[in-house]
Design an enzyme around this catalytic site. Sequence first.
Site, PDB file in Angstrom:
ATOM      1  N   GLU A 134       1.163  -0.303  -5.187  1.00  0.00           N
ATOM      2  CA  GLU A 134       0.301   0.671  -5.566  1.00  0.00           C
ATOM      3  C   GLU A 134       0.981   1.916  -5.417  1.00  0.00           C
ATOM      4  OE1 GLU A 134      -3.254   3.522  -3.715  1.00  0.00           O
ATOM      5  OE2 GLU A 134      -2.146   2.467  -2.254  1.00  0.00           O
ATOM      6  N   ASP A 153       0.840  -1.434   0.151  1.00  0.00           N
ATOM      7  CA  ASP A 153       0.060   0.009  -0.070  1.00  0.00           C
ATOM      8  C   ASP A 153       0.969   1.251  -0.028  1.00  0.00           C
ATOM      9  OD1 ASP A 153      -2.476   1.281   0.311  1.00  0.00           O
ATOM     10  OD2 ASP A 153      -1.478   1.960   2.261  1.00  0.00           O
TER      11      ASP A 153
END
Length: 733
Positions: free
Chosen positions: A460, A407
């Site tokens: 990401e 993330d």
Amino acid sequence: MHNKINDNFNEIIEKVTKGEYNDPFSILGPHLINGYLEFRFFFPHAKQVIILDKTTKKELIILDRIHLDGFFQGKLKRNSYFSYLIKIIWNDSEQVIEDPYRFGKLLTDYDTWLLNNGKDNYSYEKLGAHLITLDGISGVRFIVWAPNAKRVSVIGDFNCWDGRRHPMRLRPESGFWEIFIPDLFKGQLYKYEILTPKNEILFKSDPYSFLNQLRPETASIIYPLPSIQIHTERQRKANQLNQPISIYEVHLGSWMRHSDTNDWLSYKELADKLIPYVKKMGFTHIEILPIQEHPFDGSWGYQPTNLYAPTCRFGNPEDLIYFIDIAHQNQINIILDWVSGHFPKDPFGLEFFDGTSLYEYQDPKEGYHPDWNTLIYNYNSPTICNFLSSNALYWLERFGFDGLRVDAVASMIYRDYSRKHGEWVPNIYGGNINLEAVDFLRHTNDLLHHKYPESALIAEESTSFYGVTLPPKNHGLGFNYKWNMGWMNDTLSYMQLDPIYRKYHHNQMTFGILYAWSENFILPISHDEVVHGKKSLLEKMSGIGDDKFANLRAYYGFMWAYPGKKLIFMGCEFAQYNEWNHNTQLDWYLLEHTDNNLHLGTQILVKDLNFLYRDTPALYADHRRSEGFRWVITDDENNSVYAFIREDQYENFILIISHFSPIFCENYRIGVPQNGVYDIILNTDDFVYGGKNILDNHEILSEPIEKHNFKWSLSLSLPPFSTLYIKLKVISC
């Protein structure tokens, strides 16, 4: 053990009784002194303490209470240590225990060197609370890193949460504290009580705990380290670049709930319901939002406090392993969202763990994340990087996850991420790249690929940072895949436009091809696109009523044919009206009626797209890179038409035509590379998907009319808001 009985003895005893002494093993337990074995213990509120022979259970000596708070002392004429037990007389009960202060050091010097230098890839096998047998005695070994603490104790139900009862041994050369407490068992609660340099008392859950209580409770739970899981050849193959990858992103707490109570489904119940659904829908992978223990449901797991503890919201670690195993039995790989960029400021967590900025950067310009009110890991610390990289390995090795989606990578690698001028600290060269974070990511990806070469490591990363999916040896970050945020933003922006304006933004659907092979991309329609007022994916589409569904179906058709792996968030597959709400389940009721059900039709389309994608190498054989893609139509902005060809290594090809205007285009001519009979193998406007099924004949014969640099062409009718997949059925001479 060395003796510290001297002129300061009474002062030391006073510190022990107040919980202020940082060298408890030097004073407590057995000590050989001048031909005597002297025993010293501190048991607050005990009435009497007796030494028993462990073999015969015979009482050997009743110790003297030399401090009113419960410090006992006595000695036997002995020249060596022996096996004994401690009998404690309380006000209304008796207790016989083993002495935790008779055991030696738990970490070797080599262990501490590895941990301090960030070179122990399996740090979770040593740190934390481990059920072990030591000298034939079962109990729990506790080890925690708190180099700046003045005293660290284990507290729990077993010692009335009294930090004076089990102070730990400090290894001053490394900052680790350790103790073996006999007779503890699985399921007991514990924390660390930490005396800070400023003499403040902190109560911290274990950074390495394998299970933690559910919020609002915060204690860690003694639990065994899961066994090593075996990765199969099928699992490994399914992650590769030349394989079809279609990912169903899921928040386990809100995919489906118990309809009568709105309670969560357990890991086992999810295995029984979610896995068959995903298999039926044709997805190859499930990506689950973070399940590391977290105190706030509204963070969706993205602010974890206990990285090694799978949340107990849905069951215990064995239940999670069962869920993953059932997925693997059904040929579905599981990817875990992993958060290594920041952590929340909950007082029981990592913030100021030992009273100093230990896990986080000390300077708020480096260590505080303004967007999320969280703290940023100190990637300059080898021990912290070891904590994180070991954690990444832990999930793959001990639970059998097939990969990690990391993330917020951009927030890790840019020092000025979401910061204004003067609010960030440049690196040593004056630039904005967090060099130590980059090194950490490279090391972690290298480690995982060394241990599990075929694991899927996904970033990401929302910027154009160079080489996200290049190997570290080529100056890359070492990920396998990167989310294509640019493609997502451009195409969704286009789909929200009124069709009359789309011709002015025609390049938004074509621009992504310019960089489509610069990284190994995943096309993400994730949870971030359907929350916080962004509306559901259906509601993003232009138009009203049926047109919204038609636009969405045409978009899905375009997406599944476009270069890159696929990802959509749960609920998008059946065009849920509402934004995602983590507090309740998806709107499954939308699928209950079968007559002209546009939601059911969208669901069927996604299922058909998945299976068509999986069965058609031309759509996923990315190992040929750009050679397997070519535009046919890019310049028909007036009709909002795009056409391209996907081709496999054997020159089998699929022609894709997407039409994003409300006009029915008759006799639309498009060039094709071969003469023959063509078949429309998928039409997003088909009745079964909720469309109008305007096309009557799915077979089309090519004609010797040059078009789009081809000698042959087809004459087609293009339904409004539709995508067609066309395949050569019979080659003509």
